[in-house]
Design a protein around this motif. Sequence first.
Motif, PDB file in Angstrom:
ATOM      1  N   CYS A   1      -8.626   2.665 -15.506  1.00 30.25           N
ATOM      2  CA  CYS A   1      -6.811   2.878 -15.209  1.00 30.25           C
ATOM      3  C   CYS A   1      -6.485   4.026 -14.062  1.00 30.25           C
ATOM      4  CB  CYS A   1      -6.614   2.745 -16.152  1.00 30.25           C
ATOM      5  SG  CYS A   1      -4.330   2.703 -17.108  1.00 30.25           S
ATOM      6  N   PRO A   2      -5.833   3.149 -12.622  1.00 31.98           N
ATOM      7  CA  PRO A   2      -5.635   4.358 -11.599  1.00 31.98           C
ATOM      8  C   PRO A   2      -4.440   5.461 -12.046  1.00 31.98           C
ATOM      9  CG  PRO A   2      -5.238   1.921 -10.844  1.00 31.98           C
ATOM     10  CD  PRO A   2      -5.869   1.354 -11.875  1.00 31.98           C
ATOM     11  N   HIS A   3      -3.676   4.406 -13.062  1.00 33.85           N
ATOM     12  CA  HIS A   3      -2.855   5.259 -13.205  1.00 33.85           C
ATOM     13  C   HIS A   3      -1.404   5.893 -11.749  1.00 33.85           C
ATOM     14  CE1 HIS A   3      -2.961   5.923 -17.425  1.00 33.85           C
ATOM     15  NE2 HIS A   3      -4.739   5.882 -17.494  1.00 33.85           N
ATOM     16  N   GLY A   4      -1.269   4.706 -10.971  1.00 31.22           N
ATOM     17  CA  GLY A   4      -0.932   4.754  -9.649  1.00 31.22           C
ATOM     18  C   GLY A   4      -1.564   4.880  -9.009  1.00 31.22           C
ATOM     19  N   TRP A   5      -1.803   3.431  -8.212  1.00 29.30           N
ATOM     20  CA  TRP A   5      -2.951   3.472  -6.556  1.00 29.30           C
ATOM     21  C   TRP A   5      -2.387   4.524  -5.619  1.00 29.30           C
ATOM     22  CZ3 TRP A   5      -7.291   0.558  -7.619  1.00 29.30           C
ATOM     23  CH2 TRP A   5      -7.242  -0.224  -7.780  1.00 29.30           C
ATOM     24  N   SER A   6      -3.857   4.818  -5.199  1.00 30.90           N
ATOM     25  CA  SER A   6      -3.478   6.231  -4.733  1.00 30.90           C
ATOM     26  C   SER A   6      -3.091   5.644  -3.479  1.00 30.90           C
ATOM     27  CB  SER A   6      -4.725   7.323  -4.467  1.00 30.90           C
ATOM     28  OG  SER A   6      -5.890   6.105  -4.308  1.00 30.90           O
ATOM     29  N   PHE A   7      -3.407   4.315  -2.638  1.00 29.74           N
ATOM     30  CA  PHE A   7      -3.449   3.758  -1.399  1.00 29.74           C
ATOM     31  C   PHE A   7      -1.614   3.580  -1.307  1.00 29.74           C
ATOM     32  CE2 PHE A   7      -5.066   1.053  -3.853  1.00 29.74           C
ATOM     33  CZ  PHE A   7      -4.565  -0.767  -4.309  1.00 29.74           C
ATOM     34  N   LEU A   8      -0.726   3.526  -2.673  1.00 32.57           N
ATOM     35  CA  LEU A   8       0.361   2.801  -2.489  1.00 32.57           C
ATOM     36  C   LEU A   8       1.570   4.124  -2.585  1.00 32.57           C
ATOM     37  CD1 LEU A   8       0.428   0.362  -5.106  1.00 32.57           C
ATOM     38  CD2 LEU A   8      -0.406  -0.097  -3.130  1.00 32.57           C
ATOM     39  N   ILE A   9       0.479   5.663  -1.709  1.00 37.07           N
ATOM     40  CA  ILE A   9       1.846   6.183  -1.787  1.00 37.07           C
ATOM     41  C   ILE A   9       3.050   5.723  -0.071  1.00 37.07           C
ATOM     42  CG2 ILE A   9       2.528   8.548  -0.555  1.00 37.07           C
ATOM     43  CD1 ILE A   9      -0.627   9.526  -2.118  1.00 37.07           C
ATOM     44  N   PRO A  10       4.440   6.410  -0.061  1.00 36.54           N
ATOM     45  CA  PRO A  10       4.968   5.642   0.755  1.00 36.54           C
ATOM     46  C   PRO A  10       4.359   6.968   1.929  1.00 36.54           C
ATOM     47  CG  PRO A  10       6.098   6.306  -1.442  1.00 36.54           C
ATOM     48  CD  PRO A  10       4.705   6.581  -1.757  1.00 36.54           C
ATOM     49  N   GLU A  11       4.444   5.820   2.970  1.00 37.88           N
ATOM     50  CA  GLU A  11       3.944   6.230   4.207  1.00 37.88           C
ATOM     51  C   GLU A  11       4.880   6.980   5.613  1.00 37.88           C
ATOM     52  OE1 GLU A  11       2.803   2.560   6.034  1.00 37.88           O
ATOM     53  OE2 GLU A  11       0.827   2.270   4.866  1.00 37.88           O
ATOM     54  N   SER A  12       6.378   6.940   4.896  1.00 41.01           N
ATOM     55  CA  SER A  12       7.666   7.640   5.483  1.00 41.01           C
ATOM     56  C   SER A  12       7.410   7.874   7.203  1.00 41.01           C
ATOM     57  CB  SER A  12       7.847   8.920   4.221  1.00 41.01           C
ATOM     58  OG  SER A  12       7.791   8.089   3.735  1.00 41.01           O
TER      59      SER A  12
ATOM     60  N   SER B   1       4.804   8.182   8.304  1.00 37.38           N
ATOM     61  CA  SER B   1       3.571   9.159   9.096  1.00 37.38           C
ATOM     62  C   SER B   1       2.308   8.575   8.984  1.00 37.38           C
ATOM     63  CB  SER B   1       3.764   9.953   7.715  1.00 37.38           C
ATOM     64  OG  SER B   1       2.314  10.790   7.823  1.00 37.38           O
ATOM     65  N   ARG B   2       2.061   8.532  10.555  1.00 39.27           N
ATOM     66  CA  ARG B   2       0.545   8.388  11.050  1.00 39.27           C
ATOM     67  C   ARG B   2      -0.290   8.535   9.857  1.00 39.27           C
ATOM     68  NH1 ARG B   2      -1.528   5.772  14.763  1.00 39.27           N
ATOM     69  NH2 ARG B   2      -3.205   6.250  15.389  1.00 39.27           N
ATOM     70  N   LEU B   3      -0.095  10.437   9.323  1.00 39.10           N
ATOM     71  CA  LEU B   3      -1.343  10.823   8.860  1.00 39.10           C
ATOM     72  C   LEU B   3      -1.492  10.105   7.615  1.00 39.10           C
ATOM     73  CD1 LEU B   3      -3.761  12.981   8.268  1.00 39.10           C
ATOM     74  CD2 LEU B   3      -2.157  14.491   7.646  1.00 39.10           C
ATOM     75  N   GLN B   4      -0.535  10.156   7.491  1.00 43.64           N
ATOM     76  CA  GLN B   4      -0.128   9.218   5.843  1.00 43.64           C
ATOM     77  C   GLN B   4      -0.720   8.345   5.855  1.00 43.64           C
ATOM     78  OE1 GLN B   4       1.111  10.937   2.635  1.00 43.64           O
ATOM     79  NE2 GLN B   4      -1.082   9.210   1.781  1.00 43.64           N
ATOM     80  N   ILE B   5      -0.263   7.123   7.448  1.00 36.81           N
ATOM     81  CA  ILE B   5      -0.543   5.757   6.938  1.00 36.81           C
ATOM     82  C   ILE B   5      -2.526   5.594   6.515  1.00 36.81           C
ATOM     83  CG2 ILE B   5      -1.131   3.513   8.389  1.00 36.81           C
ATOM     84  CD1 ILE B   5       1.993   4.733   9.225  1.00 36.81           C
TER      85      ILE B   5
END
Length: 364
Positions: free
Chosen positions: A112-123, A125-129
Amino acid sequence: MIIVHLGEYVKGGVATYLREVITYQCQSPEVEKVVLFKSKKESEKLKIKSNKFVEITYDYNRSLNGILNILKLYKRIMALHPNVIHLHSSFSGLFRINLFFGSAHKAKIIYCPHGWSFLIPESNSRLQIIKNRVYMIVEKILSIKTDTIINISENEQRLSKEAGFPKSKLKLITNSVVLKTPSFPARSPYVLSDSIKLVFVGRFSKQKGLDILLKSFEMANKNIELMVIGDAADKNNFRTDSQSISSPRIHFMGWIDNEKLDSYLKFADAMVIPSRWEGFGLVALEGMKNKLALIASDIPTLSDIVINEQTGVLFKAGDSESLAAQINRLSHGTLKKMGKAGKLELEKKYNSFDMNEKIMDTYK
């Protein structure tokens, strides 16, 4: 059945979730033992009274060394001969790396991920993407060694399907809270009798958006007070806002054990949830349980919980001005009406018994 739960920082929403789930499992005649592995630091004591339950701590922080310590738990966990290993959150999920190299085992792996890490808003940001793409690739590889992936919200279930995870392994089991909790003596921190009393509950982190709330507070009417319950998840890597914010209308309470939380929430009129992203938003249910109106960001998971203008109001995520505008327009009467509606919605839609039965059915 022997069940092992593996978490990292078992605190806040994850602690609430595990306390409820493990308590239910210890009451089942089908369960012989429930063991919880959690970080030695920054974790709550669950205080579950059952001779079936064992808590084991391990050295951990969010670093490469911490991940290695999670991987080193493999032999200790397998020595318990578990039927089910239930992994909680992305970092704990890295335990599955062992399964590509370890010897054969009979345990079923639930994640159970309790919130997928790959769904953090990208805003933008190339690094976050780039990070999100890496997170997704890692999660997909690890899903090979997973029997079932539990999503805790409809939004998470939908997005994981769209991302291409094996549909046969995805299961939606929404969060819930226990409606009845013991009462503890507590003293209200609010000092103004006629103020609108707001409360924030959560970690001091970018995800939870306390900075957005504190900025909006400066724009809001002066008859507003705010109680802040929480602290940094990792105090070594995060400066707490209480160190830099000073106002007679903001009351920092620190962490409060979940079993005592209701005794403080009863003093508030509304709960503010300014999260930038969430896997579910369990704290919203805690607010609804205590008849608090919800003032929440319009991210998909919270939009699924809050019925706008009925059980609360939504504001534009990340926008302090939008949050301040919503706070300024709400009256005591409106908040009270929304709080009552929220309690009814909770009782109708978020059933603790159903959640736990679905988890046990998944194990079996």
